[in-house]
Structures are given as C-alpha cells and as structure tokens.
Design a protein around this motif. Structure first.
Motif, PDB file in Angstrom:
ATOM      1  N   TYR A   1       1.048  -1.169  -0.001  1.00 52.27           N
ATOM      2  CA  TYR A   1       0.031  -0.164  -0.007  1.00 52.27           C
ATOM      3  C   TYR A   1       0.865   1.255  -0.109  1.00 52.27           C
ATOM      4  CZ  TYR A   1      -3.554  -3.517   1.474  1.00 52.27           C
ATOM      5  OH  TYR A   1      -4.387  -4.584   1.714  1.00 52.27           O
ATOM      6  N   PRO A   2       1.575   1.703  -1.420  1.00 55.34           N
ATOM      7  CA  PRO A   2       2.262   2.780  -1.242  1.00 55.34           C
ATOM      8  C   PRO A   2       1.814   3.969  -0.659  1.00 55.34           C
ATOM      9  CG  PRO A   2       2.262   1.446  -3.395  1.00 55.34           C
ATOM     10  CD  PRO A   2       1.179   1.119  -2.417  1.00 55.34           C
ATOM     11  N   ASP A   3       0.434   4.263  -0.674  1.00 57.52           N
ATOM     12  CA  ASP A   3      -0.196   5.504  -0.301  1.00 57.52           C
ATOM     13  C   ASP A   3      -0.726   5.279   1.004  1.00 57.52           C
ATOM     14  OD1 ASP A   3       0.699   6.962  -2.534  1.00 57.52           O
ATOM     15  OD2 ASP A   3      -0.731   6.229  -3.518  1.00 57.52           O
ATOM     16  N   GLY A   4      -0.380   4.253   1.625  1.00 57.46           N
ATOM     17  CA  GLY A   4      -1.232   3.806   2.883  1.00 57.46           C
ATOM     18  C   GLY A   4      -2.700   2.903   2.689  1.00 57.46           C
ATOM     19  N   LEU A   5      -2.982   2.277   3.794  1.00 57.62           N
ATOM     20  CA  LEU A   5      -4.348   1.331   3.827  1.00 57.62           C
ATOM     21  C   LEU A   5      -5.332   2.199   4.004  1.00 57.62           C
ATOM     22  CD1 LEU A   5      -5.857  -1.387   3.391  1.00 57.62           C
ATOM     23  CD2 LEU A   5      -4.901  -1.943   5.563  1.00 57.62           C
ATOM     24  N   TRP A   6      -6.183   2.796   3.270  1.00 57.37           N
ATOM     25  CA  TRP A   6      -7.229   3.765   3.692  1.00 57.37           C
ATOM     26  C   TRP A   6      -8.704   3.144   3.799  1.00 57.37           C
ATOM     27  CZ3 TRP A   6      -6.557   9.053   4.177  1.00 57.37           C
ATOM     28  CH2 TRP A   6      -5.342   9.538   4.087  1.00 57.37           C
ATOM     29  N   ASP A   7      -8.905   1.667   3.430  1.00 63.85           N
ATOM     30  CA  ASP A   7     -10.139   0.978   3.773  1.00 63.85           C
ATOM     31  C   ASP A   7      -9.919  -0.186   4.411  1.00 63.85           C
ATOM     32  OD1 ASP A   7     -11.894   2.622   1.926  1.00 63.85           O
ATOM     33  OD2 ASP A   7     -10.561   1.923   0.490  1.00 63.85           O
ATOM     34  N   ILE A   8     -10.939  -0.456   5.159  1.00 65.58           N
ATOM     35  CA  ILE A   8     -11.153  -1.524   5.972  1.00 65.58           C
ATOM     36  C   ILE A   8     -11.287  -2.728   5.056  1.00 65.58           C
ATOM     37  CG2 ILE A   8     -12.265  -2.946   7.762  1.00 65.58           C
ATOM     38  CD1 ILE A   8     -12.827  -0.154   9.101  1.00 65.58           C
ATOM     39  N   VAL A   9     -10.413  -3.848   5.220  1.00 63.18           N
ATOM     40  CA  VAL A   9     -10.387  -4.682   4.009  1.00 63.18           C
ATOM     41  C   VAL A   9     -10.441  -6.311   4.674  1.00 63.18           C
ATOM     42  CG1 VAL A   9      -9.348  -3.351   2.348  1.00 63.18           C
ATOM     43  CG2 VAL A   9      -7.904  -4.799   3.522  1.00 63.18           C
ATOM     44  N   GLY A  10     -10.010  -6.538   5.876  1.00 61.53           N
ATOM     45  CA  GLY A  10     -10.222  -7.610   6.388  1.00 61.53           C
ATOM     46  C   GLY A  10      -8.677  -8.354   6.087  1.00 61.53           C
ATOM     47  N   GLY A  11      -8.800  -9.586   6.429  1.00 62.86           N
ATOM     48  CA  GLY A  11      -7.654 -10.440   5.911  1.00 62.86           C
ATOM     49  C   GLY A  11      -6.636 -10.495   7.105  1.00 62.86           C
ATOM     50  N   GLY A  12      -5.309 -10.545   6.619  1.00 58.47           N
ATOM     51  CA  GLY A  12      -4.471 -10.644   7.714  1.00 58.47           C
ATOM     52  C   GLY A  12      -4.037 -12.013   8.122  1.00 58.47           C
ATOM     53  N   PRO A  13      -3.192 -11.978   9.085  1.00 58.85           N
ATOM     54  CA  PRO A  13      -2.636 -13.435   9.475  1.00 58.85           C
ATOM     55  C   PRO A  13      -3.810 -14.247  10.010  1.00 58.85           C
ATOM     56  CG  PRO A  13      -1.865 -11.804  11.051  1.00 58.85           C
ATOM     57  CD  PRO A  13      -2.462 -10.788   9.958  1.00 58.85           C
ATOM     58  N   PHE A  14      -4.918 -13.685  10.513  1.00 54.55           N
ATOM     59  CA  PHE A  14      -5.931 -14.457  10.924  1.00 54.55           C
ATOM     60  C   PHE A  14      -7.220 -14.505  10.137  1.00 54.55           C
ATOM     61  CE2 PHE A  14      -3.435 -13.137  14.533  1.00 54.55           C
ATOM     62  CZ  PHE A  14      -3.166 -14.481  15.285  1.00 54.55           C
ATOM     63  N   ASP A  15      -7.160 -13.861   8.737  1.00 55.84           N
ATOM     64  CA  ASP A  15      -7.861 -14.143   7.822  1.00 55.84           C
ATOM     65  C   ASP A  15      -9.591 -13.378   8.280  1.00 55.84           C
ATOM     66  OD1 ASP A  15      -8.920 -14.286   5.328  1.00 55.84           O
ATOM     67  OD2 ASP A  15      -9.802 -16.390   5.868  1.00 55.84           O
ATOM     68  N   TRP A  16      -9.431 -12.176   8.780  1.00 55.10           N
ATOM     69  CA  TRP A  16     -10.768 -11.367   9.635  1.00 55.10           C
ATOM     70  C   TRP A  16     -11.444 -11.080   8.415  1.00 55.10           C
ATOM     71  CZ3 TRP A  16     -10.704 -12.203  14.584  1.00 55.10           C
ATOM     72  CH2 TRP A  16      -9.632 -12.437  15.139  1.00 55.10           C
ATOM     73  N   PRO A  17     -12.914 -11.413   8.396  1.00 51.63           N
ATOM     74  CA  PRO A  17     -13.851 -10.772   7.641  1.00 51.63           C
ATOM     75  C   PRO A  17     -13.501  -9.044   7.848  1.00 51.63           C
ATOM     76  CG  PRO A  17     -15.016 -12.185   9.105  1.00 51.63           C
ATOM     77  CD  PRO A  17     -13.633 -12.132   9.508  1.00 51.63           C
ATOM     78  N   ALA A  18     -13.823  -8.279   6.842  1.00 53.31           N
ATOM     79  CA  ALA A  18     -13.559  -6.808   6.851  1.00 53.31           C
ATOM     80  C   ALA A  18     -14.454  -6.237   8.092  1.00 53.31           C
ATOM     81  CB  ALA A  18     -14.043  -6.308   5.496  1.00 53.31           C
TER      82      ALA A  18
END
Length: 324
Positions: free
Chosen positions: A43-60
């Motif tokens: 995310y070169p400009d930063g993460l601006w939205d809630i997208v979920g995922g990550g190491p625990f695969d969270w729903p957004a």
C-alpha cells in the motif's frame, strides 16, 4: 453549567472514542505483524479502507481481540454491578471460553495474547479477579487496548484511575501496564470533556506522576517526542519497534492525538508504522475519536464494523448515566 450544545458535543466525542477503537482495530487487522517496508510495498499510499484478511483472515470490520475485550469492559460498566472489576473479568472469560457473538459456542478466540491467556486462566482457577494477572515483566499492550470504556463510564477521576488499574491487573498487573491504562483513561476523559490534546496529555502526565511509575511518566513527558511522520519513515524507533510493548503503544497514541490532522489520515499513518498494527491503531483511534468525535470516523469504515451500533448505543448509555 454545561449547555445542551456542549453536552451533545461531549456525547458525540464519547461515541467517537469507542468507534475509534473499533475502526483502528479493524483497519490495522489486515496488515498485523507486517513491517513498515512490507506495508509500503503493498500500500504505497497507505491502507485507507477496512479490507479484512491479515494473518487471522478476519472478515472486513470483524472485531479482533482488541475490540472484543473493549466490548467486555464496556459490558461490565453497562451492567452497573457492585464490582465492575469482577464483571469485566467475567465478560473477558466469556470471550476466552467462546461465549461470544459471531462465534460457535465453545470455540476459543483466534488470537489471545500470552498475558491475557495467563491472567484469565488464573482467574478461572481462583475465582478472584484481584488474584489473577500475569506477573511483573509481562508488559504487553493487551490491557491498554481495552481500557477506554472506563473513561466514559466514571465521572469521578479517582474512581476512574482505580478501576483502570484494577481492570488492567486482571491480566496485566505489571506497573507499566496498570499506570499506562490509568493515564490513558484520563487523557480520553479529558478529551471527551472538551480539553485540547495538549491539555489532555498533561492530565495523563499528572496521573502517571501520581502513580509514580517512572517509565510511564517518561512516555508522557518526552521532550523529544517524535512525530507521526518520524515513526512512519523510520527516522525514530521505539523501544520495541511498535511490536506490542505497552509503552510503545502508549507513545504512538500520544503522538497521534497531538498530530493536528484529522483522525483518518493519522490512523492510516499509525497502521503504516507496522508490527502490532491493529492494537496500535485501536489505542490511538480511541484517543483520536475522543478528540474529533464520531463524525470524524469515516462512514465507509463505520458501516463495516461488527459492533458499531452496540458501541454507539453503549457510549450513549454510559454518558447519560454519567451526567446523572
């Protein structure tokens, strides 16, 4: 005498505080444990939205342990029990044992910090929330991330400080954790009451000084405090590089709330710092929401949050009860 307009503003800031915790948690969950370099590559400009995922695969927008345990403390205050500390421990134990919204009964949480696991296991065995804890030397941010509801629930500062210390100590009884929670709660309370960021941080410093925990005092009285940009760009490093140490998370939250920009770009930059991104953003988000109010939390974020309505309603109920 508080006017009706001032009271409405304070209520909005109380709601913003809880939504800020939840939003920061959910925003940061997508890149938890990633380095600042890895986040910049994705995310070169930063993460601006809630997208979920990550190491625990969270729903957004789903709560991680940060939001879930904040909810446990919120529910304890809403219960209005004689012993808020025991009620908080009971709700945390419900979470730990799988009695929680959005989970199959009996299924444990996806992510439990070590000190939290130790403290709740000891509480389950002893039945005494004041004989639990994980012992000195366990100075993670697992109690700081959940302590904000106490700032909204309690009008009396001495009682706020005592409850913040005792609720922290159920799992995190190291003095750095208990004092950080108490001082953070006083910053949040001052912000909701209408104080500016610098004055609110001064209130936290006074609390830390009163508790006599030198390392927490130093976190508040840092004359060479870095900027958010310093931490994002790696020009300044924290003791644990933002990886879960309670005083790192506290310092990040203080840097964030003193940043003059609005909540959204500051929280995006907190996530860009990397490492314990969900907890750092949750802790900073609570102060930013208390400073800027509910309207500052982007609607596109709020619409995804698992407990958005419950948190907003809970904040309103606490505030109405608090003002008498």
């Amino acid at each position: 005498m508080v006017t009706a307009e001032e009271d409405a503003g304070r209520l909005d800031h109380a709601v913003g505080a809880l939504l800020g915790v939840h939003a920061g948690d959910s925003l940061g969950a997508a890149v938890e444990f990633s380095s600042r370099e890895e986040i910049r590559a994705r995310y070169p400009d930063g993460l601006w939205d809630i997208v979920g995922g990550g190491p625990f695969d969270w729903p957004a927008g789903h709560a991680t342990d940060d939001t879930d345990l904040t909810r446990a403390v919120l529910l304890a205050h809403l219960d209005r029990p004689d012993d808020v500390v025991r009620a908080a421990a009971d709700h945390m134990l419900d979470w730990f044992e799988g009695r929680w919204p959005g989970r199959t009964p009996g299924i444990p949480p996806r992510d439990v910090g070590g000190a939290t696991r130790t403290g709740l296991t000891r509480y389950r065995a002893s039945g005494d929330p004041r004989r639990a804890g994980s012992g000195p030397g366990q100075a993670g941010n697992g109690s700081l991330m959940r302590c904000l509801p106490t700032a909204l629930a309690e009008r009396d500062a001495a009682r706020r400080v005592r409850l913040a210390v005792e609720i922290s100590a159920v799992t995190h009884d190291d003095p750095r954790c208990t004092a950080a929670c108490a001082a953070y709660v006083e910053v949040a309370a001052a912000l909701v009451e209408g104080a500016g960021a610098a004055d609110a941080v001064a209130a936290g410093l006074a609390t830390a000084q009163g508790l006599g925990v030198g390392e927490v005092v130093e976190a508040f009285a840092d004359d060479r405090r870095p900027t958010v940009a310093d931490l994002v760009e790696g020009r300044e490093r924290l003791a644990g590089d933002g990886g879960g140490y309670v005083l790192d998370s506290l310092r990040i939250a203080l840097v964030a709330v003193l940043d003059p920009r609005p909540l959204e770009p500051v929280l995006v930059d907190v996530v860009r710092m990397g490492r314990d991104t969900d907890s750092n953003a949750a802790i900073a988000g609570g102060l930013l929401g208390a400073r800027d109010g509910a309207a500052a939390v982007p609607a596109r974020w709020v619409g995804l949050l698992q407990f958005a309505d419950e948190f907003a309603d809970g904040a309103r109920e606490l505030w109405v009860d608090r003002r008498g």
